[in-house]
Design a protein around this motif. Structure first.
Motif, mmCIF file in Angstrom:
data_model
loop_
_atom_site.group_PDB
_atom_site.id
_atom_site.type_symbol
_atom_site.label_atom_id
_atom_site.label_comp_id
_atom_site.label_asym_id
_atom_site.label_seq_id
_atom_site.Cartn_x
_atom_site.Cartn_y
_atom_site.Cartn_z
ATOM 1 N N ILE A 52 2.598 16.961 56.872
ATOM 2 C CA ILE A 52 1.878 15.680 56.890
ATOM 3 C C ILE A 52 2.642 14.661 57.732
ATOM 4 N N GLU A 53 1.914 13.901 58.526
ATOM 5 C CA GLU A 53 2.514 12.774 59.233
ATOM 6 C C GLU A 53 2.846 11.685 58.217
ATOM 7 N N ASP A 54 4.032 11.154 58.308
ATOM 8 C CA ASP A 54 4.529 10.217 57.294
ATOM 9 C C ASP A 54 4.055 8.802 57.610
ATOM 10 N N GLN A 55 2.746 8.564 57.362
ATOM 11 C CA GLN A 55 2.149 7.254 57.650
ATOM 12 C C GLN A 55 1.338 6.803 56.424
ATOM 13 N N PHE A 56 2.049 6.445 55.368
ATOM 14 C CA PHE A 56 1.415 6.045 54.111
ATOM 15 C C PHE A 56 1.665 4.555 53.885
ATOM 16 N N ILE A 57 0.654 3.759 54.098
ATOM 17 C CA ILE A 57 0.815 2.306 54.092
ATOM 18 C C ILE A 57 1.106 1.737 52.706
ATOM 19 N N ALA A 58 0.726 2.464 51.665
ATOM 20 C CA ALA A 58 0.899 1.938 50.299
ATOM 21 C C ALA A 58 1.822 2.801 49.451
ATOM 22 N N GLY A 59 2.665 3.587 50.107
ATOM 23 C CA GLY A 59 3.568 4.473 49.379
ATOM 24 C C GLY A 59 2.962 5.860 49.201
ATOM 25 N N ARG A 60 3.827 6.818 48.815
ATOM 26 C CA ARG A 60 3.367 8.204 48.670
ATOM 27 C C ARG A 60 4.230 8.946 47.665
ATOM 28 N N PRO A 61 3.725 10.088 47.172
ATOM 29 C CA PRO A 61 4.558 10.943 46.324
ATOM 30 C C PRO A 61 5.711 11.536 47.128
ATOM 31 N N ALA A 62 6.775 11.900 46.440
ATOM 32 C CA ALA A 62 7.908 12.563 47.090
ATOM 33 C C ALA A 62 7.634 14.067 47.147
ATOM 34 N N TRP A 63 6.519 14.414 47.787
ATOM 35 C CA TRP A 63 6.116 15.822 47.852
ATOM 36 C C TRP A 63 7.176 16.698 48.525
ATOM 37 N N GLU A 64 8.057 16.092 49.316
ATOM 38 C CA GLU A 64 9.106 16.901 49.960
ATOM 39 C C GLU A 64 10.001 17.576 48.930
ATOM 40 N N LYS A 65 10.048 17.049 47.699
ATOM 41 C CA LYS A 65 10.836 17.678 46.634
ATOM 42 C C LYS A 65 10.306 19.061 46.269
ATOM 43 N N VAL A 66 9.022 19.318 46.591
ATOM 44 C CA VAL A 66 8.405 20.588 46.196
ATOM 45 C C VAL A 66 7.891 21.381 47.394
ATOM 46 N N GLY A 67 8.441 21.083 48.584
ATOM 47 C CA GLY A 67 8.188 21.956 49.728
ATOM 48 C C GLY A 67 7.270 21.433 50.810
ATOM 49 N N VAL A 68 6.691 20.249 50.643
ATOM 50 C CA VAL A 68 5.860 19.678 51.697
ATOM 51 C C VAL A 68 6.761 19.180 52.828
ATOM 52 N N GLU A 69 6.330 19.399 54.069
ATOM 53 C CA GLU A 69 7.088 18.947 55.233
ATOM 54 C C GLU A 69 6.465 17.651 55.763
ATOM 55 N N PHE A 70 7.286 16.639 55.965
ATOM 56 C CA PHE A 70 6.823 15.391 56.566
ATOM 57 C C PHE A 70 7.351 15.303 57.994
ATOM 58 N N THR A 71 6.518 14.810 58.891
ATOM 59 C CA THR A 71 6.869 14.756 60.300
ATOM 60 C C THR A 71 6.231 13.524 60.923
#
Length: 477
Positions: free
Chosen positions: A254-273
């Protein structure tokens, strides 16, 4: 087999995400990641409120509500070992047909920071020729003129955002989880075009208060048949009315463009770019395009399960040659990705007996899939004067599948193409094979102008009709 219980108290979970389209893929993918994340106490405000908008959603809504929205997910290992998870991250479920105001109010709720979508490739209402949002669709025209009683996803989101703006409830992110190249850009074009046509003031607010990240999603998730429900429940020892099963491979970038915040999905394997393009291109061009390539020839040969088709050496060779010869030159590998290993993993995934995906699911809605998975690379291949034999065989197989509705073994079948037009139907029924190339799905290039494509395509059309897809495939391997 023991079930892995979720590691949190569901009473402590609050909804921070609203998801539209609570189908099997969503429940095997986004819900799975979120279910894993909610064990962290500082993440427990990221539960998912599901929203269903179609009359046909009544069954899934009723079934999930009858079991407090929990369900089982069976993850089918390529090594034959399965895992069963109890999923509890679906915190609420609203059916728009039953309570449209609840959908609008939930979108406006300040606790909701993200709207996610799985509305299918065809659900974005884009014109097949221009790729522009179709404002002339009858349902869209109704919603534009009747903002307070919406019927489409665009009308609901617009009305919810309008209330959110009026109530001063802050910014929000809309995240597409559909299999589309640059799906965030597609979502942005669709929603902003609708909103601009309905409410100029709201459109200005959206420009600075809504972000649309691109994302790449990947997990093979078959439809669950009544027989699957029995089989999965026997394995889990439950009486789940809405079980889901999927493969063991999963990826979400997922592109890391969350204007109002987001879950820390990277803790469970999601890749942010910052740019998901390379990941999208690799997945759509190799996995999804290969699925489309194998689907129609496999179906015409009489196969109904993907893993069974992938025991056929001719099908394997077709897919592997397509990946290696036709697609790899146009797929730059994302950082830290071994493309050869990725392709071999795809073959293993397609062959997974435990998943046993339906070929009919891959054939479904080809009109929406060809523009996304096949046409972009085909245009490059034609411009570069590449060998077109495998892609031309696919087109001839697709035409035969749509036109004749009988496979090589004499079995008749129904075709499911929800987005096909009246003009498409005329082109399919024509006995002139060239007419088929004017289908709405192929409008991004005039295939009639490519002599090299026409020559091999017409030959395959004739040969498949006279000899069957089985014999023709043998001739091109």
């Amino acid at each position: 087999m023991s079930i892995q219980a979720y590691q949190y108290d569901s009473k402590n979970i609050q909804s921070g995400i609203l998801h539209i389209g609570v189908g099997n893929f969503h429940r095997a993918h986004q819900q799975f990641y979120t279910n894993e994340l909610l064990k962290y106490e500082d993440q427990q405000h990221w539960g998912i409120c599901g929203v269903c908008l179609l009359p046909s959603d009544e069954k899934i809504v009723t079934n999930l509500r009858s079991q407090h929205l929990d369900y089982t997910l069976t993850i089918c290992g390529r090594n034959g070992k399965d895992e069963i998870h109890n999923i509890g991250s679906l915190t609420e479920l609203i059916w728009g047909i039953e309570d449209p105001k609840a959908v609008i109010n939930k979108i406006a709720n300040p606790a909701i920071k993200i709207i996610t979508l799985t509305i299918t490739e065809g659900g974005y209402n884009l014109d097949k020729e221009t790729n522009a949002f179709n404002l002339n669709d009858e349902k869209i025209k109704y919603d534009l003129e009747n903002p307070s009683s919406p019927t489409t996803v665009f009308g609901f989101v617009a009305e919810g955002l309008r209330k959110r703006k009026e109530d001063g409830n802050g910014s929000i992110t809309i995240l597409s989880c559909d299999n589309l190249q640059h799906n965030g850009n597609t979502a942005k074009r669709a929603f902003t075009t609708f909103i601009e046509a309905q409410d100029k003031e709201l459109a200005e607010w959206v420009k600075t208060n809504v972000t649309f990240p691109n994302s790449m999603v990947d997990r093979i998730t078959p439809a669950t048949t009544p027989e699957d429900v029995i089989r999965l429940n026997e394995k889990s020892g439950t009486e789940d009315k809405a079980p889901v099963y999927c493969e063991d491979f999963t990826q979400w970038v997922i592109e890391d463009q969350f204007i109002a915040g987001r879950p820390a999905w990277e803790k469970v394997g999601v890749e942010f770019t910052q740019d998901v393009t390379a990941f999208e291109n690799m997945k759509l061009s190799l996995l999804n395009a290969s699925h489309t390539l194998l689907s129609y020839p496999s179906f015409l040969k009489g196969y109904r399960k993907v893993d069974e088709a992938m025991q056929d050496q001719d099908i394997i060779k077709l897919v592997r040659n397509f990946m290696d010869i036709d697609i790899t030159p146009y797929v730059p590998a994302p950082e830290n990705t071994d493309l050869e290993k990725y392709k071999q993993t795809l073959i293993e995934r397609f062959s997974n007996h435990s998943v046993s995906d339906q070929v009919s699911r891959l054939c479904f809605d080809g009109v929406s899939k060809f523009p996304v998975y096949i046409m972009p690379n085909l245009i490059k291949m034609i411009n570069d004067d590449k060998d077109l034999i495998r892609v031309a065989f696919l087109f001839a197989s697709y035409r035969h599948y749509l036109k004749y509705k009988v496979d090589d073994k004499g079995h008749s079948y129904e075709v499911a193409e929800p987005w096909i037009t009246e003009n498409d139907e005329k082109l399919i029924s024509s006995d002139n094979a060239i007419d088929f190339l004017g289908l709405s799905a192929f409008k991004s290039i005039d295939l009639k102008e490519s002599e090299s494509f026409i020559q091999v395509y017409e030959r395959f059309v004739s040969e498949i009709k006279n000899q069957g897809a089985t014999q023709v495939l043998k001739s091109i391997i």
